[in-house]
Write a protein that holds these residues in place. Structure first.
Motif, mmCIF file in Angstrom:
data_model
loop_
_atom_site.group_PDB
_atom_site.id
_atom_site.type_symbol
_atom_site.label_atom_id
_atom_site.label_comp_id
_atom_site.label_asym_id
_atom_site.label_seq_id
_atom_site.Cartn_x
_atom_site.Cartn_y
_atom_site.Cartn_z
ATOM 1 N N THR A 1 44.435 45.991 37.250
ATOM 2 C CA THR A 1 45.649 46.287 36.492
ATOM 3 C C THR A 1 46.128 45.076 35.684
ATOM 4 O OG1 THR A 1 46.914 45.782 38.492
ATOM 5 C CG2 THR A 1 46.477 48.099 38.052
ATOM 6 N N ALA A 2 45.254 44.092 35.528
ATOM 7 C CA ALA A 2 45.553 42.898 34.705
ATOM 8 C C ALA A 2 46.693 42.062 35.269
ATOM 9 C CB ALA A 2 45.831 43.281 33.245
ATOM 10 N N TYR B 1 44.629 34.385 36.370
ATOM 11 C CA TYR B 1 43.433 33.547 36.261
ATOM 12 C C TYR B 1 43.773 32.204 35.626
ATOM 13 C CZ TYR B 1 40.495 37.614 37.282
ATOM 14 O OH TYR B 1 39.898 38.693 37.886
ATOM 15 N N ASP C 1 44.841 32.214 32.111
ATOM 16 C CA ASP C 1 46.166 32.714 31.749
ATOM 17 C C ASP C 1 47.236 31.624 31.773
ATOM 18 O OD1 ASP C 1 45.098 35.308 31.667
ATOM 19 O OD2 ASP C 1 45.436 35.599 33.804
ATOM 20 N N LYS D 1 49.492 28.531 30.977
ATOM 21 C CA LYS D 1 49.930 27.833 29.759
ATOM 22 C C LYS D 1 51.013 26.823 30.102
ATOM 23 C CE LYS D 1 49.201 31.872 26.821
ATOM 24 N NZ LYS D 1 49.859 33.071 26.283
ATOM 25 N N MET E 1 30.765 34.194 34.153
ATOM 26 C CA MET E 1 31.241 35.274 33.276
ATOM 27 C C MET E 1 32.154 34.725 32.177
ATOM 28 S SD MET E 1 30.612 38.400 33.072
ATOM 29 C CE MET E 1 31.132 39.103 31.524
ATOM 30 N N ARG F 1 46.037 37.673 23.530
ATOM 31 C CA ARG F 1 46.263 36.777 24.676
ATOM 32 C C ARG F 1 47.343 35.739 24.405
ATOM 33 N NH1 ARG F 1 43.253 36.595 28.985
ATOM 34 N NH2 ARG F 1 44.012 34.488 29.291
ATOM 35 N N ASP G 1 50.796 37.976 24.830
ATOM 36 C CA ASP G 1 50.917 37.850 26.285
ATOM 37 C C ASP G 1 50.150 38.924 27.061
ATOM 38 O OD1 ASP G 1 51.847 36.378 28.399
ATOM 39 O OD2 ASP G 1 53.642 37.624 28.669
ATOM 40 N N HIS H 1 46.933 39.971 29.334
ATOM 41 C CA HIS H 1 46.019 39.235 30.213
ATOM 42 C C HIS H 1 44.723 39.979 30.517
ATOM 43 C CE1 HIS H 1 49.719 36.926 31.916
ATOM 44 N NE2 HIS H 1 49.431 36.624 30.664
ATOM 45 N N GLY H 2 44.683 41.279 30.223
ATOM 46 C CA GLY H 2 43.485 42.064 30.533
ATOM 47 C C GLY H 2 42.258 41.584 29.783
ATOM 48 N N ARG I 1 39.686 39.242 28.222
ATOM 49 C CA ARG I 1 39.410 37.823 28.468
ATOM 50 C C ARG I 1 38.235 37.345 27.633
ATOM 51 N NH1 ARG I 1 41.845 38.975 33.354
ATOM 52 N NH2 ARG I 1 40.150 40.336 33.999
ATOM 53 N N ALA J 1 33.879 41.345 28.188
ATOM 54 C CA ALA J 1 35.068 40.910 28.937
ATOM 55 C C ALA J 1 36.352 41.047 28.111
ATOM 56 C CB ALA J 1 34.898 39.466 29.406
ATOM 57 N N LEU K 1 44.118 46.576 29.029
ATOM 58 C CA LEU K 1 44.150 46.900 30.460
ATOM 59 C C LEU K 1 45.571 46.807 30.999
ATOM 60 C CD1 LEU K 1 42.501 47.539 33.053
ATOM 61 C CD2 LEU K 1 42.274 45.069 33.385
ATOM 62 N N ASP K 2 46.344 45.869 30.442
ATOM 63 C CA ASP K 2 47.742 45.693 30.878
ATOM 64 C C ASP K 2 48.528 46.986 30.700
ATOM 65 O OD1 ASP K 2 46.448 43.366 29.539
ATOM 66 O OD2 ASP K 2 48.113 42.243 30.409
ATOM 67 N N TYR L 1 36.647 38.781 36.757
ATOM 68 C CA TYR L 1 36.822 38.270 35.395
ATOM 69 C C TYR L 1 36.315 39.281 34.363
ATOM 70 C CZ TYR L 1 37.165 34.647 31.772
ATOM 71 O OH TYR L 1 37.523 33.915 30.666
ATOM 72 N N CYS L 2 35.239 39.990 34.713
ATOM 73 C CA CYS L 2 34.629 40.944 33.782
ATOM 74 C C CYS L 2 35.244 42.331 33.866
ATOM 75 C CB CYS L 2 33.137 41.075 34.087
ATOM 76 S SG CYS L 2 32.811 41.914 35.672
ATOM 77 N N ILE L 3 36.060 42.577 34.906
ATOM 78 C CA ILE L 3 36.385 43.948 35.287
ATOM 79 C C ILE L 3 37.132 44.678 34.175
ATOM 80 C CG2 ILE L 3 38.605 44.165 36.510
ATOM 81 C CD1 ILE L 3 35.149 44.750 38.052
#
Lengths: 767, 168
Positions: free
Chosen positions: A226-227, A231, A234, A236, A358, B29, B33, B35-36, B38, B48, B76-77, B111-113
């Motif tokens: 669900t993001a 990570y 992310d 900052k 990845m 990103r 903002d 995050h999904g 990447r 990704a 994804l968010d 990370y890839c999901i």
């Protein structure tokens, strides 16, 4: 980084921990707004766990103080700290199970806090599959100590002897009168325990376990889909600039200058020192473009690498080694070979492989003040703190390194080098900097798993008995680039700058097995590979260092001996293995696979598509794994597919079987990719594998139809021995043995690419 | 600089004032903002960075901002909310692909999901009930370095079956 363990409903809570900024602040930082590092979340009086905030930070988090490991908040929530990280296998959930179990608190009220040098005890981070072994046992002790302390406090408060008290759900109560009770929060909430780890508190008897040993879902998975999982990428900081590195186009090329007249939008700084070059821009996409377009002049160096893998393996075989080790010897291997009726004398070859994570590494550093802070995504933030202190010229109390989840790292990947790059660039320009590596920085320039050419000799006597096994490897150490970054010299930046020494050490390439033969020797030879330290072929730990290479050679050779002795591969192993646990995994894998006892190869099949099965086993630091691979091969095209894996896995007592099976399956798939597809390509001047086309990995189309995992010896009396890597080890050997079973052709070089297999089949058929 | 670019991200109208050739990934990103999606390769080789543009899965690392002007971007968010809105589901519901990934614990590092979920969701939204062979084909090319493919495949098969039931 804190993994907050709770239901999906309160899943939005990756970072409500104590690493100096609350979850809310972290999210605020995400939005590019002001972020305060001076305000720790929970009570600031609660000792090392929450000292956080602005530096200086403790030189060391005292491992003998209970308050370093565990804290009960005023609200009764429990935070436990551990000097490990979660590399993507869900260990945070397992840690929480251990703490909740020992303390008798609900899973939902446990937060696990990891990988921050300012607030968690230094356990050197994660490596060698030791998360549960070291981290889990430390947390178990801390939980037991805390529960004992809470019982003592409650006995005093309730005026009842301890043996008449019980603990449930964060409450101590009188067994015969449960209404007489006091909560953990009332006893110690928001306060320090102020006691030493006595080592005397007895952990809960395993027969009473309610949570440990249960297949609880990982909390991070829901956050990840669900993001909401935070990570490294992310993270900052206000005023943070974006940097990219520019690596020499050829190994050993010397930096000669750049075109300062070029007009490149967004370019703020070009940072150079020795052969280290980086550009700094306002925006990320500007840095990417500038790194690509800036005209940098480099010298043309003499070639440093071998021309090809053939040339490399020849060099490994024929060059006089710089270091050698013999770790097993019995009988007389020379005499045995001389008298053997059937002699085997072959070489197995295993290539350089890339972590090829990845996401290429990312790190943020702020060296702008009189303190240094680095955020990184690698496995070992604790040693890195020392290297940053050395680079910054600061005492370690003024340095803090905080782990945030990166992509799966699989050993010493590019994360530490990116962290040092960020620190160096930030120091040079006096501003906070984010370094994001490019795909090529990640694939062509990460430290590589080392290659090996492995000489195997064996013999069968006239009675058909195997009388000789002689293993001798020739390769490079997997610790030329050290497995932790304890000093600046260990980093790629330092090696490009020049004049710094890396703490390289020898890691001999030797197999683990318990076969008994009348004449047996295992030896390893290493060639000096330190000249590679400033190149993309420097060697370091890659998941199960040397395990795949040495097991591939050893376990395929065991099959060659079985074949020469005209025996079934499982029967031959059971006959010669000496360790009962080793025999048990081989038997369990064969049973589950429905293994038919017969010799290999299988009788010929009609048509170009043939099938076969192969087995291989390996112990690794107390864990033992056997794998059966079933394959399907097109003899015309060389196309190989693994249709089924069966893994019998013995890592002792399992904290979370569901997480374990996921970890085993992922090990099998990644190792299958390495066996079938992966060899870092290079020419004399440079690494030419730089992306997913030039460094292909397994696709979902290559996924087997079925994986069966059998867990054995999973009983509370067995010691947990680690599972992050062991299932990787026998995979190439199992597949190699299955290829022989299907085709009658023995493949002695990884990877088993269609081109390699087709060439081998054609050669064999001509003969 | 030209005038700001307008687009819709997860149902919200936004306007961004950056160069038109900026890859969408960095806008999402760093300016919006999200995050999904990447960064994985910047070369459209791994997935990704996948987002949906008007319901189609695309690689945002090679898609310039100009290409999505006036369009609907879902990340994804915002996938779950967009599903709730589109299919009139109870607020807080997840897209069936997300639920299936949780059910099958289909992630290691994760990370890839994003790439797998966004690609599978776009595909199954159009083709609920897709077979395993079709799913393998539709997801081919996405990378997962941790080796999570077995559980990903189980999850997408479950989502496919559940979505077929939901549309039946």
């Amino acid at each position: 980084m804190s993994a907050h363990i709770g239901g999906v409903s309160n899943g939005l809570n990756g970072l409500d921990g104590l690493n100096g900024l609350s979850r809310r602040e972290f999210l605020t930082a995400m939005g590019g707004m002001v972020v305060s590092f001076a305000v720790p979340t929970a009570g600031a009086s609660v000792g090392a766990l929450v000292s956080a905030g602005a530096g200086p930070w403790p030189e060391k988090i005292a491992a003998d103080a209970l308050d370093s490991w565990l804290m009960v908040g005023a609200d009764g929530r429990v935070t436990a700290a551990v000097g490990k990280i979660d590399a993507g296998m869900g260990i945070g959930t397992s840690f929480a199970q251990i703490i909740a179990e020992e303390l008798d608190v609900p899973m939902e009220s446990v937060t696990i806090h990891m990988g921050d040098t300012a607030t968690t005890p230094d356990q050197r981070g994660t490596g060698s599959s030791n998360g549960i072994i070291d981290g889990g046992s430390a947390l178990r002790s801390a939980g037991a100590e805390a529960r004992a302390a809470l019982m003592a406090m409650a006995a005093e408060r309730l005026k009842v002897p301890q043996d008449q008290l019980m603990t449930t759900n964060g409450v101590v109560s009188v067994i015969v009168a449960p209404e007489r009770r006091v909560t953990y929060a009332e006893l110690v909430g928001g306060k320090r325990f102020d006691i030493k780890m006595s080592g005397k508190a007895k952990p809960k008897d395993a027969s009473l376990y309610q949570l440990v040993g249960k297949s609880l879902p990982r909390e991070d998975v829901a956050q990840k889909v669900t993001a909401k999982y935070p990570y490294m990428v992310d993270f900052k900081l206000p005023g943070m600039l974006h940097a990219r590195v520019i690596r020499p186009p050829q190994a050993n090329a010397k930096y000669l200058g750049y075109d300062a007249k070029q007009k490149l939008p967004g370019l703020l700084n070009v940072v150079t020192r020795g052969d280290f070059v980086a550009v700094v821009c306002q925006r990320e996409e500007q840095a990417i473009k500038v790194a690509r377009e800036l005209n940098v002049k480099w010298s043309t160096p003499a070639p440093v690498f071998s021309k090809s893998y053939d040339a490399l393996y020849q060099r490994l075989r024929e060059t006089r080694p710089d270091a050698s080790e013999e770790n097993q010897k019995n009988g007389d291997v020379v005499a045995a070979l001389a008298v053997a009726a059937t002699k085997l004398d072959v070489f197995y070859e295993y290539p350089f492989q890339s972590h090829a994570c990845m996401g290429p590494a990312c790190a943020v550093a702020d060296m702008s003040g009189d303190h240094a802070q680095v955020w990184m995504g690698g496995q070992k933030p604790y040693p890195l703190r020392k290297a940053v202190a050395e680079l910054a010229g600061l005492r370690v109390e003024r340095v803090r390194v905080t782990w945030l989840p990166g992509p799966g790292s699989y050993g010493m990947n590019d994360a530490d080098d990116a962290a040092i790059d960020a620190a160096f660039i930030s120091k040079e320009i006096g501003k906070p900097v984010r370094v994001q590596y490019s795909r090529a920085d990640g694939t062509a320039w990460d430290p590589k798993g080392p290659p090996s050419a492995i000489h195997l000799r064996g013999g069968i006597d006239e009675k058909g008995e195997a009388i000789l096994y002689h293993f001798e490897s020739h390769g490079y150490s997997g610790r030329v680039r050290p497995s932790g970054t304890d000093r600046f010299g260990d980093s790629l930046a330092a090696q490009l700058i020049g004049g710094y020494k890396a703490n390289s050490s020898n890691l001999f390439q030797l197999p683990s097995e318990s076969y008994k033969f009348a004449n047996k020797r295992r030896a390893a030879n290493l060639l000096d590979w330190t000249p590679s330290l400033n190149t993309g072929l420097r060697t370091a730990h890659l998941r199960d260092p040397d395990g795949m290479a040495t097991c591939f050679a050893s376990e395929c050779f065991i099959d060659e001996l079985a074949h020469a002795a005209k025996m079934d591969a499982v029967e031959f192993r059971l006959k010669h293995l000496s360790d009962a646990r080793h025999k048990a995994v081989v038997k369990a894998a064969a049973d589950k696979a429905g293994w038919q006892t017969r010799t290999s190869p299988k009788s010929p099949e009609h048509g170009p598509v043939v099938t076969g099965r192969g087995i291989a086993y390996a112990p690794r630091s107390g864990t033992v794994v056997a794998i059966v691979a079933e394959v399907e091969i097109n003899m015309d095209t060389g196309k190989l597919r693994v249709t089924r894996f069966v893994a019998a896995h013995d890592c002792g007592f399992v904290v979370n079987p569901l997480s374990l099976v996921g970890t085993i399956e992922a090990n099998l798939m990644q190792a299958m990719s390495r066996a079938m597809f992966e060899a870092v390509q290079f020419d004399e001047y440079k690494v030419t594998s730089s992306d997913w086309l030039s460094y292909p990995v397994a696709d979902i189309a290559d996924t087997p139809d079925q994986i069966d995992v059998v867990i054995i010896n999973n009983t509370p009396d067995m010691k947990s021995t680690g599972a992050g890597e062991p299932a990787t080890r026998p995979v190439a050997a199992a597949i190699g043995n299955a290829i022989f079973d299907a085709t009658g052709v023995r493949i002695r070089r990884v990877p088993f690419s269609p081109e390699a297999l087709r060439a081998a089949f054609n050669k064999e058929i001509k003969i | 600089m030209a005038k700001p670019t307008r687009l819709t991200v997860n149902g919200k109208k936004v306007s961004v004032d950056v160069a038109l050739d900026t890859p969408l990934l960095y806008v999402l990103r760093n300016d919006l903002d999200q995050h999904g999606p990447r960064f994985g390769c910047g070369l459209a080789q791994c997935g990704a960075c996948t987002v949906q543009v008007n319901g189609e899965a695309i690689r945002s690392c090679v898609t310039p901002l100009s290409a999505v002007a006036g369009k609907h971007v879902t990340t994804l968010d915002g996938l779950a909310d967009s599903y709730v809105e589109r299919r009139k589901k109870v607020a807080g519901s997840l897209h069936p692909v997300q639920s299936a990934f949780i059910e099958h614990q289909a992630a290691q590092c994760g990370y890839c999901i994003n790439g797998w979920v966004m690609t599978a969701a776009a595909y199954l939204d159009k083709k609920p009930g897709a077979t395993e062979a079709e799913i393998r084909g539709a997801l081919s090319g996405l990378k997962c370095r941790c080796g999570t493919q077995m559980s990903i495949l189980r999850a997408v098969k479950l989502a496919s079956a559940n979505m077929a039931k939901d549309t039946a």
